[in-house]
Design an enzyme around this catalytic site. Structure first.
Site, PDB file in Angstrom:
ATOM      1  N   LYS A 107       0.868  -1.181   0.000  1.00  0.00           N
ATOM      2  CA  LYS A 107       0.000   0.000   0.000  1.00  0.00           C
ATOM      3  C   LYS A 107       0.899   1.224   0.000  1.00  0.00           C
ATOM      4  O   LYS A 107       2.023   1.186   0.498  1.00  0.00           O
ATOM      5  CB  LYS A 107      -0.864   0.017   1.262  1.00  0.00           C
ATOM      6  CG  LYS A 107      -2.081   0.885   1.157  1.00  0.00           C
ATOM      7  CD  LYS A 107      -3.112   0.168   0.317  1.00  0.00           C
ATOM      8  CE  LYS A 107      -4.505   0.639   0.512  1.00  0.00           C
ATOM      9  NZ  LYS A 107      -5.478  -0.398   0.134  1.00  0.00           N
TER      10      LYS A 107
HETATM   11  N1  GLU Z   1      -7.215  -0.274  -3.039  1.00  0.00           N
HETATM   12  C1  GLU Z   1      -7.967  -1.459  -3.226  1.00  0.00           C
HETATM   13  C2  GLU Z   1      -7.991  -2.320  -1.969  1.00  0.00           C
HETATM   14  O1  GLU Z   1      -7.803  -1.838  -0.881  1.00  0.00           O
HETATM   15  C3  GLU Z   1      -7.560  -2.219  -4.474  1.00  0.00           C
HETATM   16  C4  GLU Z   1      -6.153  -2.674  -4.542  1.00  0.00           C
HETATM   17  C5  GLU Z   1      -5.752  -3.216  -5.901  1.00  0.00           C
HETATM   18  O2  GLU Z   1      -6.580  -3.314  -6.784  1.00  0.00           O
HETATM   19  O3  GLU Z   1      -4.566  -3.532  -6.043  1.00  0.00           O
HETATM   20  O4  GLU Z   1      -8.271  -3.492  -2.021  1.00  0.00           O
END
Ligand code: GLU
Length: 420
Positions: A107
């Site tokens: 993240k």
């Molecule tokens: N931000 C989204 C999540 O928390 C998607 C992450 C992604 O598609 O890599 O799952």
């Protein structure tokens, strides 16, 4: 560091520790997963429209890549902090493991509010961040995606910047997912998280004998996830009676049109003003609505020990990451309220991100029907594996989801070994 991000990190760590001891997780696997593999923090200058320079702080936390490349969103928000992205990165590792995707967890983000900047400034901030990240991201190494405060436009800028800097192969487009369809994104990516949450809810309703037609639901957060969940539930015959977002709280027992509200929010960036006569000041009225379903699609730590008692829904669906604190969860479970946990309920986003990545690497474009069918298949499989564990071991759905994810990671670690 905001209190809320610390709480999110502590909550994720607590739940991880609790499950690790419950499943008697192998000691070395426990130690490895308890920390991210890498924590990148960068400061980079960007030229503002008035000619001045502003320094920004960006993060990329790579939690684990045992199952495949690091994967997870980029959050642009003033609340972004090291603890917040560390907690969210660990959730991504668990989410991808639970979804049985060949992906790890990461993240990142930038600590700033995109709404305070012009589109040109936002573009320069995103591109300069991508430059600063350099080879710390890549289509086979670490693949960002949208999250709070970002969308397809931001992903297109990241892809274009990376492509201009290092792109040599067709599949380099896969450096980021959640792009616009024109730039190589997958159809169905934007709606995937919200629809995925409803596919889980549908399974729960079917198994609990709860009809969807005529059921009432409330939604917290009416951005990408909340609006798509509301649209899908409306299509299935349920009625939206309460919505809360960062601008207002709207309550209307006769029903609120999710479709009309979604169109309004596109224009006005919030629900305020849609039906002024039905706006209320006291958010406690929102939490205490007599509804079958409550969908949490805004942000972390919104349900706490201070408002958990008010909730009367039969089922809570966590479209957002970490919306219910550990203390609140204990209160809710005690009251017999079930919770479809974040790593299951919102996994639709990363599942379709995976589909986008596969399509990019093979220069393919799948149809909306193909994407939706495959999404449903994966989600329903994950949902049933969680429900089965929860039933057999008499644990909550969250605990079951963590058990399934950790045992999958453990199995792979034990088979591969830790080298050298
Ligand atoms: N931000 C989204 C999540 O928390 C998607 C992450 C992604 O598609 O890599 O799952």
């Amino acid at each position: 560091m905001s209190d809320s991000s610390t709480k999110l990190y502590e909550g994720v760590c607590d739940r991880f520790e609790q499950t690790a001891s419950y499943v008697n997780l192998d000691a070395k696997v426990h130690a490895i997963l308890s920390q991210p593999k890498a924590e990148l923090m960068i400061h980079f200058p960007v030229k503002m429209d008035d000619g001045s320079y502003q320094l920004f702080k960006g993060y990329r936390i790579q939690h684990n890549n045992l199952l495949g490349p690091y994967k997870g969103g980029m959050r642009f928000s003033p609340e972004v902090s090291l603890d917040e992205v560390k907690g969210l990165a660990m959730l991504m590792t668990l989410k991808c493991a639970l979804a049985k995707l060949p992906l790890g967890g990461a993240k990142g983000g930038i600590k700033y509010n995109p709404d305070d900047h012009s589109p040109e400034e936002n573009q320069r901030i995103t591109r300069r961040f991508t430059l600063a990240l350099g080879h710390n991201i890549g289509p086979s190494y670490d693949i960002p995606a949208p999250d709070m405060g970002t969308n397809a436009q931001y992903m297109d800028w990241i892809m274009d910047t990376y492509h201009n800097l290092y792109g040599r192969k067709v599949e380099d487009k896969a450096v980021v997912t959640g792009k616009s369809v024109a730039c190589g994104g997958s159809v169905g990516r934007a709606s995937a998280t919200g629809f995925g949450a409803v596919y889980c809810l549908e399974e729960w309703a079917r198994e609990s004998g709860q009809p969807l037609v005529g059921a009432k639901f409330a939604i917290q957060g009416f951005g990408n996830v909340g609006s798509h969940a509301a649209l899908k539930l409306e299509e299935l015959g349920a009625t939206l009676v309460a919505v809360n977002d960062h601008t207002a709280t709207l309550i209307h027992p006769e029903g609120i049109s999710a479709k009309a509200l979604a169109e309004y929010v596109q224009q006005h960036r919030g629900i305020k003003g849609f039906q002024p006569d039905h706006e209320v000041d006291d958010i406690r009225q929102f939490w205490s609505q007599d509804v079958e379903f409550l969908v949490l699609a805004a942000m972390e730590n919104v349900v706490t020990k201070n408002n958990a008692d008010l909730i009367r829904a039969k089922l809570i669906v966590e479209g957002a990451n970490g919306p219910v604190t550990t203390k609140a969860e204990a209160i809710l479970l005690d009251k017999g309220i079930q919770i479809i946990p974040d790593i299951l309920a919102n996994m639709g986003g990363v599942i379709v991100s995976y589909f986008e990545w596969v399509q990019n690497r093979n220069s393919e474009y799948w149809s909306a029907v193909t994407v939706d069918t495959k999404l449903r298949e994966k989600l329903i499989a994950a949902y049933h594996s969680v429900v089965e564990i929860a039933g057999k071991q008499n644990v909550s759905m969250r605990q079951a989801a963590y058990v399934e994810a950790l045992q999958h990671l453990e199995e792979v670690y034990l088979k591969r070994g830790v080298w050298p």
